[in-house]
Scaffold this motif. Structure first.
Motif, short mmCIF file in Angstrom:
data_model
loop_
_atom_site.label_atom_id
_atom_site.label_comp_id
_atom_site.label_asym_id
_atom_site.label_seq_id
_atom_site.Cartn_x
_atom_site.Cartn_y
_atom_site.Cartn_z
N TYR A 396 0.85 -1.19 0.00
CA TYR A 396 0.00 0.00 0.00
C TYR A 396 0.88 1.23 0.00
O TYR A 396 2.06 1.20 0.36
N VAL A 397 0.31 2.34 -0.45
CA VAL A 397 0.93 3.66 -0.36
C VAL A 397 -0.18 4.59 0.12
O VAL A 397 -1.25 4.66 -0.52
N THR A 398 0.03 5.29 1.21
CA THR A 398 -1.04 6.14 1.72
C THR A 398 -1.38 7.25 0.72
O THR A 398 -0.56 7.60 -0.14
N PHE A 402 1.12 8.97 -1.82
CA PHE A 402 0.88 8.80 -3.25
C PHE A 402 0.82 10.15 -3.97
O PHE A 402 1.29 10.29 -5.10
N GLU A 403 0.25 11.15 -3.30
CA GLU A 403 0.25 12.47 -3.91
C GLU A 403 1.68 12.98 -4.10
O GLU A 403 1.97 13.66 -5.09
N LEU A 455 -7.57 7.29 -4.88
CA LEU A 455 -6.72 7.26 -6.07
C LEU A 455 -7.30 8.05 -7.23
O LEU A 455 -6.62 8.91 -7.82
N LEU A 456 -8.54 7.76 -7.59
CA LEU A 456 -9.12 8.36 -8.79
C LEU A 456 -9.14 9.89 -8.72
O LEU A 456 -8.72 10.56 -9.68
N PRO A 457 -9.58 10.50 -7.61
CA PRO A 457 -9.57 11.97 -7.55
C PRO A 457 -8.16 12.57 -7.68
O PRO A 457 -7.97 13.59 -8.35
N MET A 595 5.72 -1.06 -5.59
CA MET A 595 5.80 0.19 -4.83
C MET A 595 5.36 -0.05 -3.39
O MET A 595 4.34 -0.70 -3.14
N PHE A 596 6.13 0.51 -2.45
CA PHE A 596 5.93 0.24 -1.03
C PHE A 596 5.56 1.51 -0.27
O PHE A 596 5.64 2.62 -0.80
N PRO A 597 5.18 1.38 1.01
CA PRO A 597 4.66 2.54 1.76
C PRO A 597 5.62 3.70 1.89
O PRO A 597 5.19 4.87 1.90
N ASN A 598 6.91 3.43 2.02
CA ASN A 598 7.84 4.50 2.38
C ASN A 598 8.82 4.85 1.25
O ASN A 598 10.01 5.04 1.49
#
Length: 622
Positions: A396-398, A402-403, A455-457, A595-598
């Protein structure tokens, strides 16, 4: 695409039939096709132009090369496909400096002399029609393995034989029972094939005609006047002794009709393929070897040599005709019909539509490689939650992080595209001049609810589109595969149909991810194929969008699974941390970066850099 075939066509050989059938198959798919050959009277609706391609004099070669160059420029040709070494020579010369890819099909062993290895005129990709030929090109011609793809000759079985398989088998078996047994040699009567025919006339046919009083023997094929002298003498003697039981047919356009009236066929190459495809038993005898009676057990080995026509290594082509006689005698004493399983196998492997699709893919690969389009970062994401998750998988990526990824991509002027976009460039539907300088493909697996809410927005805010890999079973509403393996894993909800449709409306590509997210290699092949095929059909029906790419759950794949993905109609299959250096190295195993969280700025730089894939493989010894 705009396709130009260049071929030697002084007579209607198998290579000519192959080019003509490809031309017709691609025209039926909406492509524009030209043929430049020694004849402008070939049986095709493609535009035909005449040139003495078979003439190898240097002056004529140069004139042929100029003709090709003019034609390519005038008609904006996307790819040139050559079908002989002479055609490859003039195409190679004519295309120099134009940036247009050359694909050559090699139909037989190449002469082993210095110029063959030193001067590779075959172009950007080479199609070998069988496995033995591929091995010959690698080991003896010293051709780079990466440029060779093995694709067989294709036949339009259903066009010529529209009945269902069971009906066709029953009808052909009834026909063979109602007529006297017939043994047919089908092939050319010049060169190596002519020598085989002469030996049959001298050593095999006389014995069989005497032992089986009702037997008829047919000689079917062109260039009968070039039969070796010993063969002509033996034929004359057989005609005198056996009269009308010795049927000299020669060239005919009704090969299919003769096959339907034949008990046992002796032949190789396309002859053997067509005969098996319509349920006729075959003794595979070609210029290179004798492969015996083709059965389910022997089919793979026979197919590797194109049913006796091609050897992998230079060797003597001696044939034990006593063995041919023994096999023919045994079959005629107890005829065994071709099994439905063998017939289906042959039809599936040599199906013209399937072959034409694979050849078209080869054109696209050559086009992209010729344009110098190599490494494209393909990043793999899963969940985009609001806050960190208590999970050991770390996929996951928060939303906040992600932004930051998106801002980094924007700053580095990376341009997100989809696999569907990529294929439009490869197919010639978009000009390569418009291909992004720094492309990036963002993929998201499983279809989690936070993809819709977070994600989509964000992607829309940055003007980006990605690829969303979904399960075909819309009743799966959470990550049940994770919980089945470890009940302590947090539950993650999956979007409903309406939410998934929002991605389609936003211009995203939807890809398939099986029906239920299994480890495909742990299933039987039919089970795996069903998971793959059904997911494509279900998604296309539910979301009304074309599905062109497939993601292997857990990155779990092998060659059989990859073949099943291709057979299901996918153009691309994406893996996890395995695959080639570029998309076109292996379209069924595209390398994705997890792709990882950090992820930091430095790791984003690394994972989107052209050298990363080489670095990754070096670091892990892959």
């Amino acid at each position: 695409m705009r396709i130009l075939h260049v071929l030697s066509a002084e007579f209607f050989a198998g290579s000519v039939a192959y080019a003509v059938q490809l031309a017709e198959a691609h025209r039926a798919q909406g492509h524009q096709v030209w043929l430049l050959s020694d004849s402008d009277q070939l049986p095709t609706g493609a535009t035909q132009l005449k040139a003495p391609i078979v003439n190898r004099r240097y002056g004529q070669r140069l004139r042929n090369a100029r003709r090709i160059r003019q034609l390519v420029r005038q008609e904006s040709i996307d790819v040139v496909h050559a079908h002989s070494r002479a055609a490859s020579w003039v195409s190679y010369l004519g295309l120099r400096g134009l940036g247009v890819p050359l694909v050559s099909t090699v139909h037989g062993r190449q002469h082993l002399h210095t110029s063959t290895s030193l001067f590779d005129v075959y172009g950007d990709k080479v199609i070998a029609i069988c496995e033995n030929l591929r091995q010959h090109l690698i080991t003896e011609v010293k051709m780079a393995p990466a440029k060779i793809v093995a694709i067989p000759n294709g036949l339009a079985f259903d066009a010529a034989h529209p009945a269902s398989l069971n009906e066709e088998l029953e009808a052909s078996n009834n026909s063979s029972l109602s007529e006297p047994p017939r043994l047919a040699f089908v092939g050319r009567f010049n060169g190596g094939k002519g020598e085989r025919a002469a030996a049959l006339l001298m050593q095999v046919f006389p014995v069989l005609l005497r032992e089986f009083p009702a037997l008829r023997v047919a000689l079917i094929g062109g260039e009968l006047e070039q039969l070796p002298a010993a063969g002509k003498a033996a034929l004359a003697q057989l005609q005198t002794e056996f009269g009308e039981r010795m049927e000299v047919v020669g060239f005919t356009t009704d090969v299919a009709g003769w096959l339907s009236r034949t008990t046992l066929v002796i032949g190789a190459g396309r002859v053997a393929i067509e005969a098996l495809g319509v349920g006729r038993a075959v003794l595979a005898l070609g210029e290179a070897s004798y492969e015996g009676l083709v059965t389910e057990a022997t089919c793979a080995a026979a197919a590797a040599s194109n049913f006796g026509d091609i050897s992998a290594q230079q060797a003597g082509a001696e044939v034990d005709f006593a063995a041919v006689l023994a096999d023919a005698r045994a079959f005629l004493q107890a005829p065994a019909p071709v099994t439905e399983a063998l017939q289906r196998r042959v039809r599936a492997h040599y199906d013209l539509a399937t072959v034409a699709t694979r050849v078209l893919e080869t054109y696209q690969v050559a086009r992209m490689q010729k344009a110098g389009i190599g490494y494209i970062p393909v990043l793999m994401y899963h969940k985009i939650p609001d806050a960190p998750l208590a999970t050991k998988h770390q996929i996951y990526v928060t939303k906040e992080n992600f932004e930051r990824h998106l801002a980094y991509f924007k700053k580095r002027k990376l341009t997100p595209i989809t696999f569907a976009d990529y294929l439009q460039y490869a197919r010639g539907e978009r000009p390569l001049s418009a291909f992004p300088a720094r492309p990036l493909i963002l993929t998201f697996d499983d279809g989690y609810l936070d993809n819709y809410t977070n994600l989509l927005p964000l992607m829309q805010q940055y003007g980006y589109r990605g690829v969303l890999y979904l399960l075909g079973d819309f009743e799966v509403r959470y990550n049940q595969w994770d919980l089945a393996a470890d009940p302590t894993e947090p539950r993650a909800d999956i979007m409903d149909c309406e939410q998934k449709q929002a991605f389609v409306a936003a211009g995203w590509e939807i890809g398939a991810h099986t029906m239920s997210h299994p480890h495909l290699t742990t299933l039987t092949l039919p089970e795996a194929a069903s998971e793959i095929q059904r997911s494509k059909a279900a998604l296309e029906t539910a979301l009304q969008t074309e599905i062109v790419s497939f993601a292997y759950p857990f990155g779990d794949l092998n060659e059989a699974v990859k073949d099943a993905v291709r057979a299901a109609g996918f153009a691309l299959g994406v893996s996890t941390d395995t695959g080639g250096m570029a998309i076109e190295d292996d379209r069924m195993q595209v390398f994705r970066v997890n792709m990882f969280p950090n992820e930091s700025t430095s790791s984003l730089f690394k994972k989107t850099s052209p050298w990363y894939r080489k670095y990754y493989r070096w670091k892990r010894g892959k």
